[in-house]
Structure formats: C-alpha cells, structure tokens
Design a protein around this motif. Structure first.
Motif, PDB file in Angstrom:
ATOM      1  N   UNK A 335      23.833 -75.304 -49.101  1.00 51.34           N
ATOM      2  CA  UNK A 335      24.499 -76.575 -48.836  1.00 51.34           C
ATOM      3  C   UNK A 335      25.915 -76.275 -48.360  1.00 51.34           C
ATOM      4  N   UNK A 336      26.617 -77.313 -47.917  1.00 49.98           N
ATOM      5  CA  UNK A 336      27.974 -77.150 -47.403  1.00 49.98           C
ATOM      6  C   UNK A 336      28.878 -76.486 -48.443  1.00 49.98           C
ATOM      7  N   UNK A 337      29.645 -75.492 -47.992  1.00 47.10           N
ATOM      8  CA  UNK A 337      30.591 -74.797 -48.863  1.00 47.10           C
ATOM      9  C   UNK A 337      31.966 -75.415 -48.644  1.00 47.10           C
ATOM     10  N   UNK A 338      32.510 -75.999 -49.704  1.00 48.49           N
ATOM     11  CA  UNK A 338      33.780 -76.706 -49.589  1.00 48.49           C
ATOM     12  C   UNK A 338      34.962 -75.940 -50.173  1.00 48.49           C
ATOM     13  N   UNK A 339      34.699 -74.896 -50.957  1.00 50.34           N
ATOM     14  CA  UNK A 339      35.813 -74.262 -51.655  1.00 50.34           C
ATOM     15  C   UNK A 339      35.534 -72.784 -51.872  1.00 50.34           C
TER      16      UNK A 339
END
Length: 377
Positions: A335-339
């Motif tokens: 899934x999207x990596x935000x951090x």
C-alpha cells in the motif's frame, strides 16, 4: 525469531525475505518516527488512524542481532493520529496531531513507564501534558525544535504555521508566533533547520517557502519547485543551506537555498507521488524517499552532502563507489508508503530505518552491508 508481545492479539510479526522485519497494526497508519532521545536502541513510535475504533501508539524496538521487532508498549490514543514527534532529549515526552471528527488538535503527552502489572493490560493511558492547538483544518505536521532542551513545538495546518511554548500550552493558550503560509489550503509539510533552529521551510502547493521564527518574516522561496504538488521537505542535518524535496512529479530534488533558481540535483526512481524524504542523521549522503507507488528508495547523494573530502576526490577520479546513485529500491509494502524514519541509534551508526504503509505494515530494515562499508571503512 520474535520476542513476546506486551499485548497479544493487537499486532502480528512477520519475518520477511531480504533482511527486512515486518510488524503489522490492526488499523490504517500514516506516521512513524524514531525515538530520537534514545541513541542506544533502534526504537520507533507508530500511530494508528481508525475512524471508528480507539486508536493506539505503539513503541517498538528493532533488534539487529535477530532481525526482529518487539513491542515494548502500547498506549491508548482515542483519536486518529495524523502525525507524531518525539522529544529530542526526553524519551518519555511525545507530541501528537490528531482529528476528533469535529476538529483537529495537537497535544503533548507523557508516556508512563509500565510496571509488571501493566504488562498484562492491552494498552496504557497516556498522561496529557498540554493541548497546544485546535483547528478546523487538519494538522499536517508537528515538530519539536531540534535542541537538547527543546521546549518549543511547530505545528502546520493547511494554511498556517504556529510556534508554541510547551510550558504555556493549555486548552486556551496562544502560540508564540504564527504566519499565514498559503491561503489556498495546500500546505503539505514543514522542516526545521537543525543548524539554524530559527529557520523553517514549508512545502506549500508547488513551492517551498522559508520563514524566520524570530520575526515570522517570509524569506526566500523556491517557486514551482515541482511539476505538481510539493509534498515533502527536509533539511540536510550537516549542510544548513541544503534541502531535499519530493512531489507529484515523482522526483526527489536537492536545493542550495543560496541558489534557489534551480535544483542542484534531481533523481527519479518512483512511479507515483513522492510522499516523504529523509536524510540520514549521521551520514547525509544517504537519503530515503517514500512513495504512494508502495516503494521506498535509498539514494546515495555524495555530491550534495558533507561527505569527506577524500570521498569526493575519489568521485572526481571516477571511483564508482562514491558516485551518486540509487542504492536500492525496497518493495516490502503493498500500500502507499507515507512515512519513513531513520533510527537514532549511534550504536548501529544509524544504518537501520523504518517505513510505514497505510495498511498498517511497519517494515524495519537496514542499509546494505556493501554500502555501509563504503562509508565507515
């Protein structure tokens, strides 16, 4: 090999191929930060973001010897956590930005120690120290001033940056200073210059805008820094005039603020937005970039770093070991990596780092050995 969890059932451990360890949370998650006051162990804080369930902040430790992750403590946090910041010198103090469903707030908390009786409890309550900010706008970023005796916190909403004294924060307290940054409500990220803690940089729309915290006067700007939204900004910890940015154009750009008309270097290794960039706190030639393409890239950027003069000399001589290049693409997420966050441990030379995707998967891994040796030998 995994150590016993403090609260069974709240998470899972998965040992992954390729030297990475994974830790799963029950709820979506957006923020991970290192426990910067602990320079001995690889410890990180992770906050969850559930709309319907009570949220949590997990304090985890990565053990390099066994390549596993243990949960040290789970703290109850009623509302969804949008950002976390650990105090630079007091390992018990943290700051969180969260949404209540009606408004967004920023609060300072104390993480109480857990005695043996508390280990059987699924989560422990945080002790609130102060509430700094309430807003109808989402709090995009919360930052401590990077000093050993830090008592000030910077908060960034979609339009405003505010500067707070922790000792004066109450439900009704006001900030020490504030500035309107972007009327179009497109502020995305902020960073404080480690070498000059009065200077901040804010990613807003396509630009980067700098301010002086003493006067709140706006300084130089990087206009149209990215083709699309500029989503992240970070100061080089060793070079006060160098920053890195990432944006919707899938690029990571390095800038010298003394020459703001064009980036001094641009690299591209992602297929979607760059959501976060982070310099290694000890070896600033190592830079991480996270993306909504689910990947994390590790870059070696010696030419825009404070790398030793000998290393740069070898680069001029054509030594491939010191050229700028993509070290590795980590594809451990779905899934999207935000951090992303580097470990603060100087015992391991800060070569370990964590990445967090929105599905609640925390992955902790390290710089490849071959790359470490090029730096420390």
């Amino acid at each position: 090999r995994c150590r016993p969890p403090a609260s069974p059932g709240t998470f899972r451990f998965v040992l992954m191929d390729g030297g990475a360890a994974s830790y799963g949370l029950r709820f979506p998650s957006r923020c991970v930060t290192s426990l910067v006051a602990d320079n001995v162990r690889n410890r990180f804080l992770v906050g969850t973001q559930s709309l319907r369930e009570d949220n949590e902040i997990h304090l985890v430790e990565y053990h390099e010897d066994g390549n596993d992750i243990s949960c040290e403590r789970v703290y109850a946090h009623e509302h969804e956590v949008w950002d976390l910041a650990a105090h630079p010198s007091n390992a018990d103090i943290i700051c969180s930005a969260f949404g209540t469903g009606r408004e967004f707030k920023t609060a300072v908390w104390k993480m109480p120690d857990m005695d043996s009786a508390a280990l059987s409890v699924s989560s422990v309550a945080l002790e609130r120290v102060s509430v700094l900010d309430s807003s109808q706008q989402r709090v995009r970023r919360v930052l401590w001033t990077p000093q050993q005796n830090a008592e000030h916190v910077l908060t960034l909403t979609s339009t405003h940056a505010r500067y707070w004294d922790m000792n004066k924060g109450t439900e009704f307290g006001g900030p020490l200073g504030a500035a309107m940054v972007d009327e179009s409500q497109e502020c995305q990220d902020a960073a404080i210059n480690v070498n000059d803690t009065n200077q901040i940089a804010i990613a807003a729309a396509r630009d980067v805008r700098c301010f002086d915290l003493r006067s709140w006067k706006r300084g130089l700007s990087l206009t149209n820094a990215h083709d699309g939204m500029c989503r992240t900004v970070a100061f080089n910890p060793n070079l006060p005039s160098t920053i890195a940015t990432g944006g919707d154009d899938r690029c990571v750009k390095f800038w010298d603020l003394r020459k703001p008309n064009a980036p001094i270097k641009t690299v591209s290794g992602h297929s979607h937005w760059v959501s976060h960039v982070a310099f290694n706190p000890f070896h600033d030639q190592l830079v991480l970039s996270a993306s909504t393409d689910t990947n994390v890239c590790l870059w070696r950027a010696s030419s825009v770093s404070s790398a030793p003069f000998g290393e740069l000399e070898r680069q001029e001589d054509g030594d491939s070991a010191s050229e700028d290049y993509l070290v590795k693409t980590y594809d451990d997420h779905e899934d999207s990596v935000y951090s992303v966050a580097w470990s603060a441990s100087d015992a391991s030379f800060a070569f370990s780092f964590a990445s967090l995707s929105y599905d609640g998967r925390l992955v902790i891994t390290h710089v490849p050995k071959s790359e470490k040796y090029k730096i420390i030998l």
